[in-house]
Structures are given as C-alpha cells and as structure tokens.
Design an enzyme around this catalytic site. Structure first.
Site, PDB file in Angstrom:
ATOM      1  N   ASP A  21      32.365   1.746  17.423  1.00 19.74           N
ATOM      2  CA  ASP A  21      33.187   2.352  16.371  1.00 19.74           C
ATOM      3  C   ASP A  21      33.600   1.302  15.338  1.00 19.74           C
ATOM      4  OD1 ASP A  21      34.512   4.351  15.048  1.00 19.74           O
ATOM      5  OD2 ASP A  21      36.282   4.335  16.341  1.00 19.74           O
ATOM      6  N   HIS A  38      26.649   0.831   9.318  1.00 18.31           N
ATOM      7  CA  HIS A  38      25.702   1.243  10.365  1.00 18.31           C
ATOM      8  C   HIS A  38      24.534   0.251  10.422  1.00 18.31           C
ATOM      9  CE1 HIS A  38      28.072   4.790  10.690  1.00 18.31           C
ATOM     10  NE2 HIS A  38      27.587   5.411   9.635  1.00 18.31           N
ATOM     11  N   LEU A 132      16.374  -3.201  32.983  1.00 20.74           N
ATOM     12  CA  LEU A 132      17.565  -2.710  32.291  1.00 20.74           C
ATOM     13  C   LEU A 132      17.276  -1.349  31.667  1.00 20.74           C
ATOM     14  CD1 LEU A 132      20.258  -3.103  30.610  1.00 20.74           C
ATOM     15  CD2 LEU A 132      18.945  -4.471  29.024  1.00 20.74           C
TER      16      LEU A 132
HETATM   17  C1  FPP Z   1      30.849   4.701  14.425  1.00 16.16           C
HETATM   18  O1  FPP Z   1      31.377   4.117  13.266  1.00 16.16           O
HETATM   19  C2  FPP Z   1      29.399   4.520  14.520  1.00 16.16           C
HETATM   20  C3  FPP Z   1      28.454   5.509  14.478  1.00 16.16           C
HETATM   21  C4  FPP Z   1      28.803   6.932  14.338  1.00 16.16           C
HETATM   22  C5  FPP Z   1      27.018   5.228  14.519  1.00 16.16           C
HETATM   23  C6  FPP Z   1      26.568   4.081  15.363  1.00 16.16           C
HETATM   24  C7  FPP Z   1      25.136   3.851  15.151  1.00 16.16           C
HETATM   25  C8  FPP Z   1      24.529   2.657  14.998  1.00 16.16           C
HETATM   26  C9  FPP Z   1      25.197   1.346  15.091  1.00 16.16           C
HETATM   27  C10 FPP Z   1      23.083   2.687  14.706  1.00 16.16           C
HETATM   28  C11 FPP Z   1      22.074   2.553  15.716  1.00 16.16           C
HETATM   29  C12 FPP Z   1      22.319   2.597  17.155  1.00 16.16           C
HETATM   30  C13 FPP Z   1      21.345   2.366  18.099  1.00 16.16           C
HETATM   31  C14 FPP Z   1      21.691   2.463  19.546  1.00 16.16           C
HETATM   32  C15 FPP Z   1      19.961   1.993  17.742  1.00 16.16           C
HETATM   33  P1  FPP Z   1      32.144   5.028  12.204  1.00 16.16           P
HETATM   34  O2  FPP Z   1      31.182   5.409  11.146  1.00 16.16           O
HETATM   35  O3  FPP Z   1      32.808   6.171  12.903  1.00 16.16           O
HETATM   36  O4  FPP Z   1      33.201   4.001  11.656  1.00 16.16           O
HETATM   37  P2  FPP Z   1      34.686   4.298  11.132  1.00 16.16           P
HETATM   38  O5  FPP Z   1      35.456   4.826  12.306  1.00 16.16           O
HETATM   39  O6  FPP Z   1      35.149   2.945  10.693  1.00 16.16           O
HETATM   40  O7  FPP Z   1      34.566   5.268  10.005  1.00 16.16           O
END
Ligand code: FPP
Length: 241
Positions: A21, A38, A132
């Site tokens: 997050d 992201h 893993l």
């Molecule tokens: C939360 O941050 C993150 C996500 C919803 C997406 C996570 C995805 C990745 C890091 C990309 C790829 C992952 C893999 C496993 C290949 P948010 O957008 O909710 O952040 P905020 O709370 O600050 O708005």
C-alpha cells in the site's frame, strides 16, 4: 551485523502475505500521477522476492489487485494491468533462476485476456519450481473467495457429494483459493494504514500482523528483514496458554 544476520533461520515464517500500500501517496509526494507509484512498486516486489528466496521462506503472497480496485478510474486500471503484463514478462526469467513458482489467486477470469494469457504462460513455465511460491492475488477479495467456497460446497451438498455434517475447517480450506498453501504466519502492510482490506480473512486467523509506515515503492530488503525479526520476537500461542 545487519538485520539479516540477526534472523534465526530455524524460526522462519513459512508464508508471508503482503498488502502493498502507498503507491498513490508516494507518487503524489513527487507531484506525479498515481501510476508512477505502481511502476516504482515493481522494484519493491523484486527485492521482496529476492529477500524471501535468500532466507528460504517458501511462500509469499502479494495483494496486487483487489475486487474493489475495479472501482478505480479506467485509466489507472488499464495501466495497472499492462504494468502487470510487463512485470510478469520481465520477471519470469528471474523467477526461473530462483526456483520460484508463480501462482495466482482470485477471480482470474475477470482480468483482461492479455493479462490472463501472460499469467498462464508464466505459471506454466515456472510450474516445476519448488524453492518458493510467489502467489499474486488478482481481482481477489476474501469475501468473494468465501462466498465462492460456500456456493461450491452447497452445489456438492445438493448433488449428495458432501455430507453437511462432514463440513469442517479442513474441508472448507480445500475450497479456498489458497488450498494447499499454509496459512500466513506473518501479514505485512505498508503505508501506515491499520486495516486488512478484505485480504485472506479466513487464513489470517492466527497470523502475526506487522504494520510499517514505509510506502510500498520505498520497501526494500532491510524492511522485509525487520518485519521477519519482529515476527521472531513474538510469542505465538494460537489461543493456548
Ligand atoms: C496500493 O497502493 C497498490 C496497488 C493497488 C497495486 C499494487 C501493484 C503493484 C505494485 C504492481 C505489480 C505487482 C506485482 C505482484 C507484479 P495505492 O494505489 O492504494 O496507494 P495509496 O493508498 O497511496 O493511494
């Protein structure tokens, strides 16, 4: 001595689940679009997989896209999906080298066709690896998973394949997406939010929870080691004295 050297190799968690997050906030702090966060989150995923592989932790689950994330703006969803495709493509050789098997949980069929295709290919290529398990939760929510399991069990009861009196924890587990994987010993959430957000609700009944203020794109091996060390200091009683 760094954090890694202090980790007791005989007391490692068998499964660590991670709520990644803070990508959006990380990007905003830099005056950029959320997707920039992201994109930079991929490096954190890479380092986490490496750190788990080096320690010998056999299962890692990443919450990459929740059922609720479908409500985000279309542009963000589309970019997240193409980011996933390119990350899977570029990281598969690394997964192979580390003996890692890629798995997915969630409503995979609801993803765009090219994301499904890339995922299936990477799962096929890595399927014989045993070091893993890298499990990616996509279009996943725990309430979706539990309702699906209940429906699947109900169908089998209706067809006289399951005796309702025989429904127990072990049978229920076998109908969950995570069937065959031990429950998480440790759940990590980054970005300082203190909630579970519909992630593995059944499976974390006795998991240790670890919250860190670090935003996901800043999460590095040392943060992972810190979480493992914190876990090892806990006294797990599983409801007993
Ligand atoms: C939360 O941050 C993150 C996500 C919803 C997406 C996570 C995805 C990745 C890091 C990309 C790829 C992952 C893999 C496993 C290949 P948010 O957008 O909710 O952040 P905020 O709370 O600050 O708005």
């Amino acid at each position: 001595m760094d954090f890694k050297d202090n980790i007791n190799k005989n007391k490692l968690p068998k499964h660590i689940a991670i709520i990644m997050d803070g990508n959006g906030r990380w990007a905003r702090q830099r005056g950029k679009e959320r997707i920039f966060g992201h994109e930079n989150g991929i490096q954190a995923v890479r380092e986490t997989i490496e750190a788990a592989g080096e320690l010998g932790i056999p299962n890692l689950t990443f919450y990459a896209f929740s059922t609720e994330n479908w409500c985000r703006p279309k542009k963000e969803i589309d970019t997240l999906m193409s980011l996933l495709v390119s990350a899977i493509r570029s990281e598969t050789p690394e997964l192979l080298e580390k003996g890692a098997k890629l798995k997915a949980i969630g409503d995979i069929e609801s993803l765009p066709p090219d994301t499904i295709a890339e995922l299936r290919e990477a799962m096929e290529i890595t399927k014989n690896n045993t070091q893993l398990n890298v499990i990616v939760a996509l279009s996943y929510s725990s309430q979706w998973e539990i309702i699906k399991a209940v429906k699947d069990i109900a169908k089998q009861v209706k067809d006289n394949k399951i005796d309702p009196d025989k429904i127990d924890k072990s049978l229920f587990n076998s109908f969950l997406q995570t069937s065959g994987t031990p429950d998480p010993d440790l759940l990590i959430r980054t970005s300082g939010e203190l909630r579970i957000s519909n992630f593995l609700l059944w499976q974390i009944a006795y998991s240790e929870l670890y919250f860190t203020p670090v935003l996901w794109p800043d999460f590095r091996k040392k943060h992972f080691y810190q979480a493992v060390l914190d876990y090892q200091r806990r006294d797990r009683r599983f409801g007993k004295t």
